[in-house]
Design a protein around this motif. Structure first.
Motif, PDB file in Angstrom:
ATOM      1  N   ALA A   1       0.837  -1.202   0.000  1.00 36.26           N
ATOM      2  CA  ALA A   1       0.000   0.000   0.000  1.00 36.26           C
ATOM      3  C   ALA A   1       0.872   1.253   0.000  1.00 36.26           C
ATOM      4  N   ALA A   2       1.952   1.249   0.803  1.00 37.26           N
ATOM      5  CA  ALA A   2       2.857   2.405   0.856  1.00 37.26           C
ATOM      6  C   ALA A   2       3.568   2.592  -0.485  1.00 37.26           C
ATOM      7  N   GLN A   3       4.024   1.494  -1.078  1.00 33.04           N
ATOM      8  CA  GLN A   3       4.696   1.587  -2.379  1.00 33.04           C
ATOM      9  C   GLN A   3       3.753   2.087  -3.464  1.00 33.04           C
ATOM     10  N   THR A   4       2.511   1.651  -3.415  1.00 27.14           N
ATOM     11  CA  THR A   4       1.529   2.086  -4.409  1.00 27.14           C
ATOM     12  C   THR A   4       1.290   3.591  -4.307  1.00 27.14           C
ATOM     13  N   ARG A   5       1.220   4.106  -3.093  1.00 26.15           N
ATOM     14  CA  ARG A   5       1.037   5.557  -2.913  1.00 26.15           C
ATOM     15  C   ARG A   5       2.207   6.335  -3.510  1.00 26.15           C
ATOM     16  N   VAL A   6       3.412   5.827  -3.316  1.00 26.36           N
ATOM     17  CA  VAL A   6       4.584   6.502  -3.873  1.00 26.36           C
ATOM     18  C   VAL A   6       4.546   6.467  -5.394  1.00 26.36           C
ATOM     19  N   LEU A   7       4.223   5.308  -5.973  1.00 22.72           N
ATOM     20  CA  LEU A   7       4.252   5.159  -7.428  1.00 22.72           C
ATOM     21  C   LEU A   7       3.137   5.939  -8.124  1.00 22.72           C
ATOM     22  N   ARG A   8       2.095   6.306  -7.391  1.00 19.49           N
ATOM     23  CA  ARG A   8       1.068   7.164  -7.971  1.00 19.49           C
ATOM     24  C   ARG A   8       1.575   8.581  -8.179  1.00 19.49           C
ATOM     25  N   ARG A   9       2.628   8.932  -7.464  1.00 26.09           N
ATOM     26  CA  ARG A   9       3.166  10.289  -7.540  1.00 26.09           C
ATOM     27  C   ARG A   9       4.516  10.367  -8.237  1.00 26.09           C
ATOM     28  N   ALA A  10       5.313   9.291  -8.164  1.00 30.81           N
ATOM     29  CA  ALA A  10       6.686   9.356  -8.664  1.00 30.81           C
ATOM     30  C   ALA A  10       7.007   8.148  -9.521  1.00 30.81           C
ATOM     31  N   ALA A  11       7.854   8.357 -10.542  1.00 32.44           N
ATOM     32  CA  ALA A  11       8.291   7.263 -11.408  1.00 32.44           C
ATOM     33  C   ALA A  11       9.552   6.647 -10.825  1.00 32.44           C
ATOM     34  N   SER A  12       9.505   5.353 -10.539  1.00 33.28           N
ATOM     35  CA  SER A  12      10.684   4.633 -10.046  1.00 33.28           C
ATOM     36  C   SER A  12      10.545   3.175 -10.432  1.00 33.28           C
ATOM     37  N   VAL A  13      11.343   2.737 -11.416  1.00 30.79           N
ATOM     38  CA  VAL A  13      11.247   1.350 -11.849  1.00 30.79           C
ATOM     39  C   VAL A  13      11.742   0.405 -10.763  1.00 30.79           C
ATOM     40  N   ALA A  14      12.673   0.887  -9.917  1.00 35.69           N
ATOM     41  CA  ALA A  14      13.183   0.043  -8.834  1.00 35.69           C
ATOM     42  C   ALA A  14      12.099  -0.206  -7.787  1.00 35.69           C
ATOM     43  N   VAL A  15      11.391   0.849  -7.381  1.00 36.80           N
ATOM     44  CA  VAL A  15      10.303   0.681  -6.411  1.00 36.80           C
ATOM     45  C   VAL A  15       9.170  -0.113  -7.037  1.00 36.80           C
ATOM     46  N   SER A  16       8.916   0.115  -8.333  1.00 33.83           N
ATOM     47  CA  SER A  16       7.873  -0.643  -9.016  1.00 33.83           C
ATOM     48  C   SER A  16       8.217  -2.135  -9.052  1.00 33.83           C
ATOM     49  N   GLY A  17       9.487  -2.447  -9.317  1.00 31.92           N
ATOM     50  CA  GLY A  17       9.916  -3.833  -9.295  1.00 31.92           C
ATOM     51  C   GLY A  17       9.821  -4.433  -7.913  1.00 31.92           C
ATOM     52  N   ASP A  18      10.176  -3.641  -6.912  1.00 26.78           N
ATOM     53  CA  ASP A  18      10.071  -4.104  -5.527  1.00 26.78           C
ATOM     54  C   ASP A  18       8.615  -4.385  -5.166  1.00 26.78           C
ATOM     55  N   ARG A  19       7.717  -3.507  -5.616  1.00 27.54           N
ATOM     56  CA  ARG A  19       6.296  -3.716  -5.329  1.00 27.54           C
ATOM     57  C   ARG A  19       5.781  -4.978  -6.028  1.00 27.54           C
ATOM     58  N   ALA A  20       6.181  -5.187  -7.272  1.00 25.24           N
ATOM     59  CA  ALA A  20       5.757  -6.397  -7.977  1.00 25.24           C
ATOM     60  C   ALA A  20       6.242  -7.643  -7.261  1.00 25.24           C
ATOM     61  N   HIS A  21       7.467  -7.550  -6.755  1.00 26.39           N
ATOM     62  CA  HIS A  21       8.039  -8.662  -5.988  1.00 26.39           C
ATOM     63  C   HIS A  21       7.198  -8.937  -4.739  1.00 26.39           C
ATOM     64  N   TYR A  22       6.863  -7.891  -4.009  1.00 27.90           N
ATOM     65  CA  TYR A  22       6.096  -8.079  -2.773  1.00 27.90           C
ATOM     66  C   TYR A  22       4.644  -8.437  -3.054  1.00 27.90           C
ATOM     67  N   ALA A  23       4.122  -8.012  -4.196  1.00 27.22           N
ATOM     68  CA  ALA A  23       2.761  -8.433  -4.560  1.00 27.22           C
ATOM     69  C   ALA A  23       2.721  -9.939  -4.786  1.00 27.22           C
TER      70      ALA A  23
END
Length: 312
Positions: free
Chosen positions: A139-161
């Motif tokens: 949920a925290a990562q999703t909030r960040v990605l709604r505002r900022a572009a980061s492929v590393a955080v996006s990959g981390d979120r996919a991993h945790y999903a």
């Protein structure tokens, strides 16, 4: 919301903060699962613990990558360091593949030689804890990605999903094996976990490779760039528009057609004003604009030469 609409400093603040959460959650889960696995002997829990250990390594890599990616350009990296995020995401995909392979190997061995799950209540408790903490992190990562572009955080979120799904499957497997007395349900759950992780790894790989291969920005963002550039009627057309993302940064270059009767100073003012309009919407952009006098410019050559007008 346009995820390229934040200044680099704000993107850095958001991504740094969420990577602290990621490393903390992974460390807590590895410790908790290790203790309970030693008590229970559950192969599904072992699978989940191994995955959490790799999560910790991946999250640590993301932690470092988002900090390195925000460094400004230097003499050796004129386009900045943004692709460090894509490399970190690619490493994550490799770790997930390795995790899935190890989990699958152990699960198959346990299917051949099943054993009972001990201390199932503790195993169930730690899986519930893991599911809850992972859900909060996503949920925290999703909030960040709604505002900022980061492929590393996006990959981390996919991993945790993928982890969230695997935690739920492992929880069902442990509970079924303990309460129904069917020992093979535990390794079957572990095999399902491995399959989920493989699917997550493929998605992370696609996202990171797209940035490493300089994939264009979405068509909606390209259209917005053209719209902003051509708000001034003296800037007649945009062509040869090329865009790519590099971590928190966006690189764009284009050719523009101007009224050939404009003076050099007036043409410069038109282009600077257009650049400012684009930067207002894409503050992390690096922009290169080549001006052409409408109807009087020669076709541009080089490795990426323009197609002849009849083929364009």
């Amino acid at each position: 919301m346009d995820v390229h609409g934040l200044a680099p400093a704000e993107t850095a603040r958001l991504t740094r903060r969420v990577t602290y959460y990621s490393v903390g959650v992974a460390a807590v889960l590895v410790a908790a699962k290790l203790v309970v696995w030693l008590l229970s002997g559950s192969v599904a829990l072992l699978a989940s613990m191994a995955d959490s250990a790799l999560d910790l390594l991946a999250s640590a890599g993301t932690f470092v990558a988002v900090r390195y990616a925000i460094h400004p350009p230097d003499a050796e990296h004129r386009f900045g360091h943004g692709k460090a995020e894509a490399f970190a995401s690619l490493v994550q995909a490799g770790l997930v593949f390795a995790s899935a392979a190890l989990i699958g190997r152990q699960a198959i061995a346990d299917l051949v030689h099943p054993h009972a799950v001990e201390d199932s209540l503790w195993a169930i408790f730690v899986m519930v804890l893991s599911t809850a903490l992972t859900g909060l992190l996503i949920a925290a990562q999703t909030r960040v990605l709604r505002r900022a572009a980061s492929v590393a955080v996006s990959g981390d979120r996919a991993h945790y999903a993928a982890d969230l799904a695997s935690n739920l499957v492992a929880l069902v497997g442990i509970a079924a094996a303990a309460w129904l007395g069917v020992a093979r349900l535990d390794p079957i759950a572990a095999l399902i976990v491995a399959a989920i992780l493989l699917w997550g790894a493929v998605n992370v790989f696609r996202q990171s490779s797209a940035q490493l291969m300089d994939r264009e920005l979405p068509e909606s963002e390209r259209a917005e760039i053209v719209r902003l550039m051509t708000e001034d009627p003296r800037l007649i057309d945009v062509h040869q528009l090329r865009t790519r993302a590099s971590g928190p940064y966006v690189h764009m270059q284009m050719h523009v057609d101007l009224d050939p009767e404009l003076t050099l100073e007036a043409a410069h003012q038109v282009i600077v004003a257009a650049e400012k309009r684009v930067l207002a919407a894409f503050p992390a952009a690096d922009i290169i604009i080549h001006a052409d006098p409408l109807g009087r410019a020669e076709p541009h050559g080089g490795a990426f030469a323009e197609a002849p007008a009849a083929e364009a």
